[in-house]
Write a protein that holds these residues in place. Structure first.
Motif, short mmCIF file in Angstrom:
data_model
loop_
_atom_site.label_atom_id
_atom_site.label_comp_id
_atom_site.label_asym_id
_atom_site.label_seq_id
_atom_site.Cartn_x
_atom_site.Cartn_y
_atom_site.Cartn_z
N UNK A 438 0.85 -1.19 0.00
CA UNK A 438 0.00 0.00 0.00
C UNK A 438 0.88 1.24 0.00
N UNK A 439 0.28 2.32 -0.39
CA UNK A 439 0.99 3.59 -0.39
C UNK A 439 0.05 4.69 0.07
N UNK A 440 0.61 5.68 0.73
CA UNK A 440 -0.15 6.81 1.25
C UNK A 440 0.21 8.04 0.41
N UNK A 441 -0.77 8.61 -0.22
CA UNK A 441 -0.54 9.74 -1.13
C UNK A 441 -1.27 10.96 -0.61
N UNK A 442 -0.54 12.06 -0.56
CA UNK A 442 -1.12 13.36 -0.19
C UNK A 442 -1.07 14.28 -1.41
N UNK A 443 -2.14 15.03 -1.59
CA UNK A 443 -2.25 15.96 -2.71
C UNK A 443 -2.58 17.33 -2.16
N UNK A 444 -1.77 18.32 -2.54
CA UNK A 444 -2.03 19.69 -2.10
C UNK A 444 -2.94 20.37 -3.11
N UNK A 445 -4.08 20.89 -2.62
CA UNK A 445 -5.05 21.59 -3.45
C UNK A 445 -4.86 23.10 -3.30
N UNK A 446 -5.35 23.87 -4.25
CA UNK A 446 -5.33 25.33 -4.07
C UNK A 446 -6.12 25.73 -2.83
N UNK A 447 -5.66 26.76 -2.14
CA UNK A 447 -6.31 27.19 -0.92
C UNK A 447 -5.72 26.57 0.32
N UNK A 448 -4.47 26.04 0.23
CA UNK A 448 -3.79 25.45 1.39
C UNK A 448 -4.58 24.29 1.99
#
Length: 536
Positions: A438-448
């Motif tokens: 498994x892998x843990x993915x974080x995605x930064x969206x506009x607006x912090x």
């Protein structure tokens, strides 16, 4: 008078001698220069029959029949050489047509069985929908929301299709990025070499009794949860708990179902989803043999009874979850047979066994998917997003493992600088990361805003895009965007798996809209605003 009397030849003797000579010569056979004709053949035929005392009519008939047989054989050979390709082509076409008809009949049966499974799944989705919808509202009460709900799955699909039409970047920056990656890899390799020299550790091997490290996921994941189509995406549980819930749900369907087909389908789903492959195949084979014996021998009572103490039942059907439930669904009832408990087929007809047998052989495995475990974080002003940290124990390696890792790094750099095929590169990547599940993915969206999800390493990158699109607000759900790493690179082929892209065991991506958005309000959907918490 003293002269002796001598008889002188007369003039009549000479012609006589000549005549006899001619008659003698006429009795000789024909000269060799004459041709061999039909008369000569007939004469030989007569001589042959007289010599061996044969009937001339019978011999003539045999010769005539032999001649006809010879003519027929020659004609057959000529006709075969001429018409053999045509006959072979006709036979091939006929076999193809038979195979096509057989395939069409098989597809019809499969589609019919698939329709039963689809009907069962639709029923399960309907139950999940009403269970999650809460209490109903009367139409006369005037209550209810006036805003139509947004189908986020459809909108996410649209966003994924729109992203495929985006323009590809200039290959020149990509080549520069490859050179930059090579330089970084070399620098890291030199730094690791210096660290190895300063460590000055001994070559003590790893103790054999030490258990291997579980490198399934990072410490940011408290536990891996799974979902099933039968219970809905909201029903996220650990794998063992989820399997027990599926078993309970299917048992309830068998108990409460009115239609016998629904009972059989639920039992088939239990066989295919709650058993290991070997147990499932053994149960399916023996149950299929039991049904075939009943269909082929409808008047033989012994094929309609199964002793519960039989070795075949105890070793193959009883261990399989759902095996007995399927037998009971198709008409077997527990009774006593000569004092021994047995399952006896009590249905008056066996016509339903054909469809039940086909559905059993074409059973479906409902995949258990990794639950995304969506989490949202808010970043403070000036706070940099970080990839999920791994525990120090994750890097607790022995000396032998450190040396193996060092050799692996050297091999990776060497391979990076040499020409290798795509298949070789993919194999190297899989071998290097096969220890991760498994892998843990974080995605930064506009607006912090930072969203986090759990994925299987073998999932395609397009699933990450769909996951991000499903969290966007209704104003932005159909907008085109790309997911980039810290260097600004993005994935061109989104069917590539996460492990091949190196996004394991954790990764951080940045979301960039292809067109500027202004006045769109919140980036994430309203139902997720309450889940946002500050990133520690």
């Amino acid at each position: 008078m003293g002269e002796p009397l001598v008889a002188e030849p007369t003039t009549e003797q000479s012609p006589l001698s000549s005549t006899n000579s001619v008659a003698y010569q006429s009795a000789d056979p024909l000269p060799a220069s004459d041709s061999f004709g039909i008369g000569d053949i007939y004469r030989v035929f007569i001589i042959f029959c007289d010599k061996y005392s044969l009937d001339k009519k019978q011999v003539a008939l045999g010769v005539f029949l032999a001649f006809l047989l010879l003519v027929f054989s020659i004609g057959t050979v000529i006709a075969w050489n001429r018409y053999n390709p045509i006959i072979q082509e006709f036979i091939i076409k006929e076999n193809i047509e038979k195979a096509r008809k057989k395939s069409n009949e098989k597809n019809k049966r499969r589609m019919k069985n698939f329709g039963k499974f689809k009907k069962f799944f639709n029923k399960a989705r309907t139950e999940v929908h009403f269970r999650n919808s809460g209490e109903g509202v009367r139409l006369s009460s005037g209550e209810g929301s006036s805003d139509a709900p947004v189908d986020r799955q459809v909108a996410a699909d649209r966003a994924a299709q729109a992203a495929e039409r985006r323009m590809k970047p200039d290959p020149t920056p990509q080549d520069a990025s490859k050179r930059r990656i090579q330089m970084i890899a070399k620098r890291e390799l030199e730094e690791e070499r210096r660290q190895m020299e300063t460590l000055n550790v001994s070559d003590t091997p790893k103790p054999k009794d030490e258990e291997p490290k579980e490198l399934d996921h990072s410490s940011a994941i408290s536990s891996i949860l799974f979902t099933s189509e039968l219970l809905g995406d909201d029903h996220a549980r650990p794998r063992e708990v989820l399997q027990e819930d599926i078993k309970k749900y299917l048992n309830d369907q068998i108990r409460d179902a009115v239609d016998e087909d629904d009972k059989a389908i639920a039992a088939i789903l239990m066989i295919y989803n709650l058993n290991k492959t070997q147990t499932r195949e053994a149960a399916v084979d023996i149950i299929a043999k039991i049904c075939s014996n009943i269909l082929e021998n409808p008047d033989v009572p012994k094929f309609k009874s199964i002793r519960l103490g039989n070795n075949a039942y105890q070793n193959k059907i009883a261990p399989a979850i759902g095996g007995r439930a399927f037998l009971e669904a198709i008409g077997f009832v527990e009774q006593e047979n000569n004092g021994d408990p047995a399952l006896v087929f009590t249905r008056k007809t066996d016509e339903h066994l054909v469809e039940a047998l086909g559905a059993l052989k074409e059973g479906q495995v409902v995949p258990i998917k990794v639950a995304r475990d969506l989490q949202l974080f808010s970043l403070k002003e000036g706070q940099k997003p970080k990839a999920p940290k791994l525990t120090p124990d994750f890097f607790n390696l022995t000396t032998a493992e450190l040396k193996a890792e060092q050799k692996n790094k050297e091999l990776q750099v060497e391979r990076m600088l040499t020409l290798r095929t795509k298949e070789m590169r993919e194999k190297d990547e899989l071998n290097a990361t096969k220890k991760y599940k498994y892998t843990l993915i974080r995605v930064r969206l506009p607006g912090n805003i930072l969203i986090q999800g759990v994925f299987g390493c073998s999932e395609p990158f397009s699933n990450v895009r769909l996951f991000v699109a499903s969290t966007l607000s209704s104003a932005l759900v159909a907008s085109e965007f790309t997911l980039r790493d810290a260097t600004g690179q993005f994935v061109e082929d989104e069917n590539t798996s996460l492990v091949q892209l190196g996004l394991v065991p954790a990764a951080l991506l940045h979301m960039v809209f292809t067109e500027p958005i202004e006045g769109a309000g919140d980036v994430v959907a309203d139902e997720y605003l309450d889940q946002i918490r500050e990133l520690e």
